[in-house]
Design an enzyme around this catalytic site. Sequence first.
Site, short mmCIF file in Angstrom:
data_model
loop_
_atom_site.label_atom_id
_atom_site.label_comp_id
_atom_site.label_asym_id
_atom_site.label_seq_id
_atom_site.Cartn_x
_atom_site.Cartn_y
_atom_site.Cartn_z
N GLN A 205 0.60 3.11 -1.58
CA GLN A 205 0.66 4.17 -0.58
C GLN A 205 0.62 5.56 -1.20
O GLN A 205 0.84 5.73 -2.40
CB GLN A 205 1.93 4.03 0.26
CG GLN A 205 1.92 2.81 1.17
CD GLN A 205 3.04 2.85 2.19
OE1 GLN A 205 4.05 2.18 2.04
NE2 GLN A 205 2.87 3.61 3.24
N HIS A 206 0.32 6.53 -0.35
CA HIS A 206 0.48 7.97 -0.61
C HIS A 206 -0.57 8.60 -1.52
O HIS A 206 -0.68 9.82 -1.55
CB HIS A 206 1.86 8.30 -1.20
CG HIS A 206 3.01 7.61 -0.57
ND1 HIS A 206 3.16 7.52 0.80
CD2 HIS A 206 4.08 6.97 -1.11
CE1 HIS A 206 4.27 6.85 1.06
NE2 HIS A 206 4.83 6.50 -0.07
N ASP B 255 1.13 -1.14 0.97
CA ASP B 255 1.53 -2.35 0.26
C ASP B 255 2.84 -2.94 0.77
O ASP B 255 2.96 -4.17 0.89
CB ASP B 255 1.60 -2.10 -1.25
CG ASP B 255 2.40 -0.86 -1.63
OD1 ASP B 255 2.96 -0.18 -0.75
OD2 ASP B 255 2.45 -0.56 -2.84
#
Length: 466
Positions: free
Chosen positions: A71-72, A226
């Site tokens: 992520q991110h 995830d």
Amino acid sequence: MTLVAGIDSSTQSCKVVIRDAETGKLVRQGRAAHPDGTEVHPDAWWAALQQAIDEAGGLDDVAAASVAGQQHGMVVLDENGEVVRPALLWNDTRSAGAAADLISELGGGDKWADAVGIVPVASFTLTKLRWLARNEPDNAARVAAVCLPHDWLTWKLSGSTDIGTIKTDRSDASGTLYWSAKTNEYRHDLLELGFGRVIGVPEVLGPTGVAGHLPNGAPLGPGAGDNAAAAFGTGAGTGDVIVSIGTSGTVFVSSDVSPNDPTGTVAGFADTTGRFLPIVVTLNAARVLDAATKLLGVDHARLSELALGAPAGADGLVLIPYLEGERTPNRPDATGAIHGLTLKTSDPAHLARAAVEGMLCALADGLDALVANGATANRIVLVGGGARSEAVRRIAPELFGLPVLVPPPGEYVADGAARQAAWVASGGQEPPVWSAAQPETYEAQPVPLIREQYAAARDAVIDRPR
């Protein structure tokens, strides 16, 4: 047999699983490594994905596929769909100052929690966009759109080059700081606050939305972050708290209610089914064990033996595991520390025990925060590479105070993506129910002393100079 593909593009590697859509039976799989670092060009992910697909026997015979990913990560594209600069990953802490500024500019953490369910820290995408605008203005000027790692890979698999066709899902969008899981809407005003102007963002799909198609015509699912994919892959039920020990450490639970934590400890992410996924994330997890093996010159099996040979609480030896700074608590510049070193504790067994306990104490603090924000915790489901350690399995219930279930080792993020793909392929109202392997259960009497020692020492660390 109808086949589906699940892809996990994690920080360290790319995994592809091909499963039977009806039963979930694993048919074949592939894997390829990612480069190290906190800044990676997305082309490296694409190359690893192609290698993993080839090793898994290709995707020509699958009825659907879905991508889950770390992520991110900030993937910025120009108007032609070209990558402007290497992606800044979730574990890149250079945007810590930007995060602090964004909190102040909106009027405090409570304002961010109300707006998007999370409070800025260096991990989140918008802080990285602010860093880019401040530090690389020429690159920032070229940016026409921003997306996340799994969005970009799904888009690449679809064969599209039009940035207007990039899609994402609720779980990954909820970790950007400019999309709200509560309202299911983008906050373009926050995107403008962070970057200085509004740029293109992916369309957010529902649980079974179609993000594109493979060359064989098979649909691509919306994908997932995830952690949301892992929760979906384990089939966790009500009250099952997932503790994942990988590169990062995560503690999360699927919920009908979004948390509202102005401290930022609990992030109000979304899950893959239309619900919420309150989560606490630490930067330091399995790598704490890796570091301990290097210090002691042993492998992981021996580290586990050493740790189990020392008493609970390691006779007062406490390791604070902020080896890469820390996200929870928000200490991006912190370093690790060892407290209570005496002649008695100056041996490999005590250090091994302190490493395992320190890593788990940080995650147990996360569980406390989830419960304080309304989560139900009946048992722990322990997954990730760190869950393979016998010491971790046996010490965990002493710290969490709950039964610890350890499913067989597996690629639960990729499995969650595959299960989503099967749901997309079926067109059903509910996801398929796959038979799950029987987990091992570990129970022990709680040992409050371990956490008391950790709590007394955890703030006594030194920050690195910027």
